[in-house]
Design a protein around this motif. Structure first.
Motif, PDB file in Angstrom:
ATOM      1  N   GLN A 188       0.844  -1.183   0.000  1.00 48.49           N
ATOM      2  CA  GLN A 188       0.000   0.000   0.000  1.00 48.49           C
ATOM      3  C   GLN A 188       0.887   1.243   0.000  1.00 48.49           C
ATOM      4  O   GLN A 188       1.791   1.376   0.821  1.00 48.49           O
ATOM      5  N   ALA A 189       0.659   2.157  -0.943  1.00 50.54           N
ATOM      6  CA  ALA A 189       1.411   3.416  -0.975  1.00 50.54           C
ATOM      7  C   ALA A 189       1.086   4.237   0.265  1.00 50.54           C
ATOM      8  O   ALA A 189      -0.084   4.367   0.648  1.00 50.54           O
ATOM      9  N   ILE A 190       2.117   4.779   0.897  1.00 49.64           N
ATOM     10  CA  ILE A 190       1.950   5.517   2.150  1.00 49.64           C
ATOM     11  C   ILE A 190       2.646   6.874   2.051  1.00 49.64           C
ATOM     12  O   ILE A 190       3.710   7.005   1.450  1.00 49.64           O
ATOM     13  N   TYR A 191       2.009   7.862   2.656  1.00 47.05           N
ATOM     14  CA  TYR A 191       2.536   9.227   2.698  1.00 47.05           C
ATOM     15  C   TYR A 191       2.521   9.642   4.159  1.00 47.05           C
ATOM     16  O   TYR A 191       1.460   9.673   4.785  1.00 47.05           O
ATOM     17  N   PHE A 192       3.687   9.916   4.750  1.00 50.08           N
ATOM     18  CA  PHE A 192       3.701  10.201   6.182  1.00 50.08           C
ATOM     19  C   PHE A 192       4.691  11.305   6.509  1.00 50.08           C
ATOM     20  O   PHE A 192       5.612  11.588   5.737  1.00 50.08           O
ATOM     21  N   ASP A 193       4.478  11.934   7.668  1.00 48.46           N
ATOM     22  CA  ASP A 193       5.365  13.014   8.072  1.00 48.46           C
ATOM     23  C   ASP A 193       6.466  12.471   8.976  1.00 48.46           C
ATOM     24  O   ASP A 193       6.359  11.397   9.559  1.00 48.46           O
ATOM     25  N   THR A 194       7.552  13.230   9.066  1.00 48.33           N
ATOM     26  CA  THR A 194       8.707  12.845   9.859  1.00 48.33           C
ATOM     27  C   THR A 194       8.931  13.886  10.956  1.00 48.33           C
ATOM     28  O   THR A 194       8.342  14.974  10.924  1.00 48.33           O
ATOM     29  N   PRO A 195       9.796  13.584  11.934  1.00 47.74           N
ATOM     30  CA  PRO A 195      10.013  14.535  13.035  1.00 47.74           C
ATOM     31  C   PRO A 195      10.474  15.916  12.591  1.00 47.74           C
ATOM     32  O   PRO A 195      10.234  16.901  13.298  1.00 47.74           O
ATOM     33  N   ASP A 196      11.135  16.021  11.430  1.00 45.40           N
ATOM     34  CA  ASP A 196      11.583  17.346  10.985  1.00 45.40           C
ATOM     35  C   ASP A 196      10.495  18.111  10.245  1.00 45.40           C
ATOM     36  O   ASP A 196      10.736  19.196   9.726  1.00 45.40           O
ATOM     37  N   GLY A 197       9.280  17.526  10.174  1.00 46.39           N
ATOM     38  CA  GLY A 197       8.151  18.227   9.573  1.00 46.39           C
ATOM     39  C   GLY A 197       7.987  18.028   8.085  1.00 46.39           C
ATOM     40  O   GLY A 197       7.026  18.528   7.501  1.00 46.39           O
ATOM     41  N   ARG A 198       8.903  17.295   7.442  1.00 46.58           N
ATOM     42  CA  ARG A 198       8.774  17.054   6.017  1.00 46.58           C
ATOM     43  C   ARG A 198       8.046  15.737   5.778  1.00 46.58           C
ATOM     44  O   ARG A 198       7.855  14.941   6.686  1.00 46.58           O
ATOM     45  N   MET A 199       7.643  15.539   4.520  1.00 46.48           N
ATOM     46  CA  MET A 199       6.850  14.377   4.169  1.00 46.48           C
ATOM     47  C   MET A 199       7.683  13.380   3.367  1.00 46.48           C
ATOM     48  O   MET A 199       8.558  13.753   2.605  1.00 46.48           O
ATOM     49  N   VAL A 200       7.365  12.093   3.556  1.00 46.15           N
ATOM     50  CA  VAL A 200       8.078  11.012   2.881  1.00 46.15           C
ATOM     51  C   VAL A 200       7.063  10.073   2.244  1.00 46.15           C
ATOM     52  O   VAL A 200       5.992   9.822   2.810  1.00 46.15           O
ATOM     53  N   PHE A 201       7.381   9.561   1.057  1.00 49.25           N
ATOM     54  CA  PHE A 201       6.549   8.576   0.373  1.00 49.25           C
ATOM     55  C   PHE A 201       7.185   7.198   0.487  1.00 49.25           C
ATOM     56  O   PHE A 201       8.412   7.074   0.491  1.00 49.25           O
ATOM     57  N   ALA A 202       6.357   6.175   0.523  1.00 44.73           N
ATOM     58  CA  ALA A 202       6.799   4.797   0.329  1.00 44.73           C
ATOM     59  C   ALA A 202       5.795   4.188  -0.648  1.00 44.73           C
ATOM     60  O   ALA A 202       4.607   4.081  -0.338  1.00 44.73           O
ATOM     61  N   ILE A 203       6.268   3.815  -1.860  1.00 42.09           N
ATOM     62  CA  ILE A 203       5.354   3.473  -2.946  1.00 42.09           C
ATOM     63  C   ILE A 203       5.735   2.139  -3.587  1.00 42.09           C
ATOM     64  O   ILE A 203       6.869   1.978  -4.051  1.00 42.09           O
ATOM     65  N   PRO A 204       4.806   1.167  -3.631  1.00 37.37           N
ATOM     66  CA  PRO A 204       5.072  -0.083  -4.360  1.00 37.37           C
ATOM     67  C   PRO A 204       4.993   0.170  -5.863  1.00 37.37           C
ATOM     68  O   PRO A 204       4.093   0.849  -6.348  1.00 37.37           O
ATOM     69  N   ARG A 205       5.953  -0.380  -6.612  1.00 40.78           N
ATOM     70  CA  ARG A 205       5.941  -0.202  -8.066  1.00 40.78           C
ATOM     71  C   ARG A 205       6.809  -1.263  -8.730  1.00 40.78           C
ATOM     72  O   ARG A 205       7.995  -1.364  -8.434  1.00 40.78           O
TER      73      ARG A 205
END
Length: 312
Positions: free
Chosen positions: A274-291
């Motif tokens: 499942q593709a996931i979009y989440f925030d990190t402690p520094d306030g920026r966003m990270v993607f994890a995407i199956p492909r």
């Protein structure tokens, strides 16, 4: 059957294309064959302007083949309260999908939220609802709110401690390099000359110092071509200041280069489905995407103020 304006698009015709650029007096010469240069060439050629686009490498060899493979709807700009950007990007994304459905696919993204995290149920629900409205998301792809159990069912690899639920919304996945080539091919159909491995070595000027063209070198044959153009557009991305140095116009604003990080894992080591979009402690966003049997984690590149194109 080619129409009267359509140009060839292929390695066998590169010499003829370069000779054509040299023979014709162009309205627009675009330097840079990424998605920006391809888009400019298509826009200009479709309006009837005599257009050419050259790149010193493969088309899409730079940033345009090294993205997160998403045509973003602008959700991260909503977090920064850039409302107008979200609306504009959402509309542009819809245009890309309508014109290139064979290279653009809806991708459901999961935005989990945790106790003490940046997002909560109310803020996530409100933010995604505003996003749906601003980005013009179609009804079947509007956001859904999930419970903690539903969120973990879709993404069992998520940390269970403190999870409160998730937002479920749509981004669009694409093959960025192929999308660039598709746009370039369409520009050629409208009559644009498009040649890669062709480098701008120097510029031509008239007696008043006005740009009138460029000397282009075929990096495969070593042949040089003198190309005349009323307007030259610098669409070279990270190399924009190098071209300004050749032109002697590197003054005022300059490009501040940054690097985005993409990590690719085999599915056997990172069994994410499942593709996931989440925030990190520094306030920026990270993607994890199956492909394609791989899993890509990406930290988006921050927005950078660029420099204006070189114009006559």
């Amino acid at each position: 059957m080619m129409n009267s304006k359509e140009q060839r698009f292929g390695a066998k015709d590169r010499a003829a294309l370069l000779e054509g650029m040299q023979r014709d007096e162009l309205d627009v010469l675009v330097v840079g064959g990424g998605i920006t240069g391809a888009g400019i060439a298509l826009d200009a050629a479709s309006r009837g302007l005599r257009t050419a686009v050259v790149d010193m490498q493969d088309f899409a060899a730079g940033t345009s083949s090294r993205s997160t493979k998403l045509v973003h709807g602008g959700l991260r700009y909503l977090k920064q309260l850039e409302i107008g950007v979200v609306a504009e990007v959402g509309k542009e994304r819809a245009i890309v999908y309508e014109n290139g459905p064979h290279v653009t696919t809806p991708e459901w993204m999961l935005l989990p939220f945790y106790k003490g995290g940046t997002f909560g149920r109310f803020s996530t629900s409100l933010g995604l609802r505003v996003y749906d409205f601003l980005a013009g998301v179609k009804r079947s792809e509007r956001r859904k709110m999930l419970s903690a159990e539903e969120t973990l069912k879709r993404a069992p690899l998520l940390k269970r401690d403190g999870i409160k639920g998730g937002g479920y919304y749509v981004e669009y996945r694409t093959d960025d390099a192929r999308l660039t080539i598709e746009v370039m091919k369409k520009a050629a159909e409208y009559g644009a000359y498009a040649v890669n491995y062709a480098k701008v070595e120097s510029f031509r000027y008239d007696a008043n110092g006005k740009l009138t063209g460029a000397r282009i070198v075929d990096l495969l044959s070593g042949e040089g071509y003198e190309v005349r153009a009323a307007v030259i557009v610098n669409a070279t991305g990270p190399w924009v200041d190098r071209l300004r140095e050749i032109d002697g116009s590197k003054q005022g604003k300059t490009l501040r280069l940054t690097k985005g990080i993409h990590l690719v894992f085999d599915q056997s080591r990172f069994p994410l489905h499942q593709a996931i979009y989440f925030d990190t402690p520094d306030g920026r966003m990270v993607f994890a995407i199956p492909r394609d049997g791989k899993r890509m984690s990406a930290r988006p590149i921050p927005t950078i103020q660029g420099t204006p194109p070189i114009r006559a």
